[in-house]
Design a protein around this motif. Structure first.
Motif, short mmCIF file in Angstrom:
data_model
loop_
_atom_site.label_atom_id
_atom_site.label_comp_id
_atom_site.label_asym_id
_atom_site.label_seq_id
_atom_site.Cartn_x
_atom_site.Cartn_y
_atom_site.Cartn_z
N ALA A 105 0.83 -1.21 0.00
CA ALA A 105 0.00 0.00 0.00
C ALA A 105 0.86 1.25 0.00
CB ALA A 105 -0.93 -0.01 1.21
N ALA A 106 1.96 1.23 0.76
CA ALA A 106 2.85 2.40 0.78
C ALA A 106 3.52 2.61 -0.57
CB ALA A 106 3.91 2.21 1.87
N TYR A 107 3.97 1.52 -1.20
CA TYR A 107 4.58 1.66 -2.53
C TYR A 107 3.57 2.15 -3.56
CZ TYR A 107 9.09 -0.49 -1.38
OH TYR A 107 10.32 -0.74 -0.86
N SER A 108 2.33 1.67 -3.47
CA SER A 108 1.31 2.08 -4.44
C SER A 108 0.95 3.56 -4.29
CB SER A 108 0.06 1.23 -4.27
OG SER A 108 -0.53 1.45 -2.98
N MET A 109 1.18 4.13 -3.11
CA MET A 109 0.90 5.56 -2.90
C MET A 109 2.11 6.43 -3.21
SD MET A 109 -1.34 5.30 0.62
CE MET A 109 -1.69 7.05 0.65
N GLY A 110 3.18 5.84 -3.76
CA GLY A 110 4.32 6.61 -4.22
C GLY A 110 5.45 6.74 -3.22
N ALA A 111 5.46 5.96 -2.15
CA ALA A 111 6.53 6.05 -1.16
C ALA A 111 7.81 5.44 -1.71
CB ALA A 111 6.12 5.35 0.13
N SER A 112 8.93 6.02 -1.31
CA SER A 112 10.22 5.47 -1.70
C SER A 112 10.61 4.34 -0.74
CB SER A 112 11.29 6.56 -1.69
OG SER A 112 11.46 7.09 -0.37
N ARG A 113 11.72 3.67 -1.05
CA ARG A 113 12.17 2.58 -0.19
C ARG A 113 12.57 3.09 1.20
NH1 ARG A 113 14.12 -2.63 -0.64
NH2 ARG A 113 15.77 -3.20 0.84
N THR A 114 13.21 4.25 1.23
CA THR A 114 13.59 4.81 2.53
C THR A 114 12.36 5.20 3.35
OG1 THR A 114 15.61 5.69 1.54
CG2 THR A 114 14.93 6.61 3.66
N GLN A 115 11.35 5.77 2.72
CA GLN A 115 10.13 6.11 3.43
C GLN A 115 9.39 4.88 3.92
OE1 GLN A 115 8.25 8.48 0.36
NE2 GLN A 115 8.92 10.42 1.30
N VAL A 116 9.41 3.82 3.15
CA VAL A 116 8.76 2.59 3.58
C VAL A 116 9.45 2.03 4.82
CG1 VAL A 116 8.32 0.19 2.94
CG2 VAL A 116 7.80 2.02 1.33
N VAL A 117 10.78 2.07 4.81
CA VAL A 117 11.53 1.54 5.96
C VAL A 117 11.29 2.39 7.21
CG1 VAL A 117 13.84 1.11 6.86
CG2 VAL A 117 13.29 0.45 4.52
N LEU A 118 11.30 3.72 7.06
CA LEU A 118 11.19 4.60 8.22
C LEU A 118 9.76 4.70 8.75
CD1 LEU A 118 13.55 7.56 7.20
CD2 LEU A 118 14.02 5.68 8.77
N TYR A 119 8.78 4.82 7.86
CA TYR A 119 7.43 5.14 8.28
C TYR A 119 6.49 3.94 8.32
CZ TYR A 119 9.05 9.89 7.43
OH TYR A 119 9.77 11.06 7.46
N VAL A 120 6.87 2.83 7.74
CA VAL A 120 6.01 1.65 7.74
C VAL A 120 6.66 0.51 8.51
CG1 VAL A 120 4.81 -0.05 6.32
CG2 VAL A 120 4.95 2.32 5.56
N ILE A 121 7.85 0.11 8.07
CA ILE A 121 8.49 -1.06 8.66
C ILE A 121 8.95 -0.77 10.09
CG2 ILE A 121 10.47 -2.62 8.46
CD1 ILE A 121 10.24 -2.41 5.45
N LEU A 122 9.64 0.36 10.28
CA LEU A 122 10.18 0.67 11.61
C LEU A 122 9.07 0.88 12.63
CD1 LEU A 122 12.75 1.10 13.21
CD2 LEU A 122 12.67 3.52 12.60
N LYS A 123 8.00 1.58 12.24
CA LYS A 123 6.89 1.79 13.17
C LYS A 123 6.18 0.49 13.51
CE LYS A 123 5.81 6.66 12.42
NZ LYS A 123 4.75 7.64 12.08
N SER A 124 6.02 -0.38 12.53
CA SER A 124 5.37 -1.66 12.80
C SER A 124 6.23 -2.57 13.66
CB SER A 124 5.03 -2.35 11.49
OG SER A 124 4.14 -1.57 10.71
#
Length: 309
Positions: free
Chosen positions: A210-229
């Motif tokens: 979902a994050a990638y489909s909304m245009g997030a970069s790999r760094t944003q996915v790691v910081l705002y999705v993976i790290l928070k989860s």
């Protein structure tokens, strides 16, 4: 049809006096329907209230009962002289020794000085472990190359007791303060890195897509999705790591120490001062418990979604 008309005529033929008369005017105003005054407003139902989740509810009463029961058993056994004071001193003797060490000191240092040195060593090593182990664990979770580099050494030394590699640390770094902090750091690093890796691997793949489909970069996915989860697992690793750090404190302060709670316990054991030994154990356990309670509070504040998603 004729029967229906005859029936209607017979109804109309009834005298008006037989029908209930409606008053034209009323002296009293129309009364509004009364509503019940609700004293307690409805509260939202918590998850599991209807069916009962196993283990739900506060355990404070049971914990207090356990503490009082253990203390009462200790008091009864020692005051009835069922065990010699050399092996288990009474609570009164331990408290008297606590006051004596806090004021006059033990082994050329007061209790505050011993405690301050040990807290500095443990929390210094804990801070260094958080700064290094969490990024390493996250990299192990998101990169197969990092997992291949860091996983073998961590999994190799993790089950080893600190006393096993303590002589090697002394040979490499001497008997200074660095070797003590480094030993505690190694004990905390492994469980914290593994917990961070497990938290990253437990992230839902749907959230990442979902994050990638909304245009997030790999760094944003790691910081705002993976790290928070992964934060709940990281906090669990921090709690486990600080417990291991306190356990390793006694082993670390075996290395040419002149102060510290671990040194105080070891020095008292050489002179069979069991009251000082028990007092040191209680102080170590008290600070470990306080830090664990603090970590639980911080986790509730920073990770309010734990167990809800």
């Amino acid at each position: 049809m004729s029967n229906f008309m005859s029936g209607s005529k017979s109804i109309n033929a009834l005298p008006h006096r037989d029908l209930p008369m409606r008053p034209e005017t009323s002296a009293e105003p129309p009364q509004r329907p009364r509503h019940r005054v609700r004293v307690l407003a409805k509260k939202p139902v918590k998850p599991g209230d209807s069916f009962g989740v196993p283990g739900q509810g506060s355990s404070l009463a049971a914990s207090m009962f356990t503490i009082l029961a253990l203390f009462g058993l200790w008091f009864a056994v020692t005051n009835l002289h069922l065990i010699k004071p050399l092996f288990l001193p009474s609570p009164q003797a331990v408290y008297a020794k606590f006051i004596l060490v806090a004021t006059d000191g033990f082994a050329n240092s007061t209790l505050a000085q011993h405690t301050g040195i040990s807290l500095l060593r443990v929390f210094g090593a804990f801070a260094l472990a958080c700064l290094t182990a969490i990024p390493v664990g996250v990299m192990m979770g998101v990169s197969r190359i990092a997992r291949g580099l860091f996983d073998p050494p961590i999994e190799f030394y993790r089950p080893l007791p600190p006393l096993a590699y303590l002589p090697l640390i002394i040979i490499w770094f001497g008997i200074g303060e660095f070797s003590k902090v480094f030993l505690i750091y190694l004990a905390i690093f492994a469980p914290l890195a593994i917990a961070a890796r497990a938290g990253v691997r437990s992230v839902s793949i749907e959230q990442i897509h979902a994050a990638y489909s909304m245009g997030a970069s790999r760094t944003q996915v790691v910081l705002y999705v993976i790290l928070k989860s992964a934060m709940p697992e990281i906090f669990t690793g921090m709690r486990i790591g600080i417990g291991v750090g306190w356990t390793t404190l006694v082993a670390a302060e075996m290395v040419a120490s002149t102060s510290g709670l671990g040194f105080m316990v070891l020095n008292a054991a050489e002179f069979l001062a069991s009251d000082v030994v028990i007092m040191g154990i209680i102080v170590i356990g008290f600070f470990a418990l306080c830090f664990d309670v603090l970590m639980r509070y911080v986790e509730r504040v920073l990770v309010p979604w734990k167990g809800k998603v």
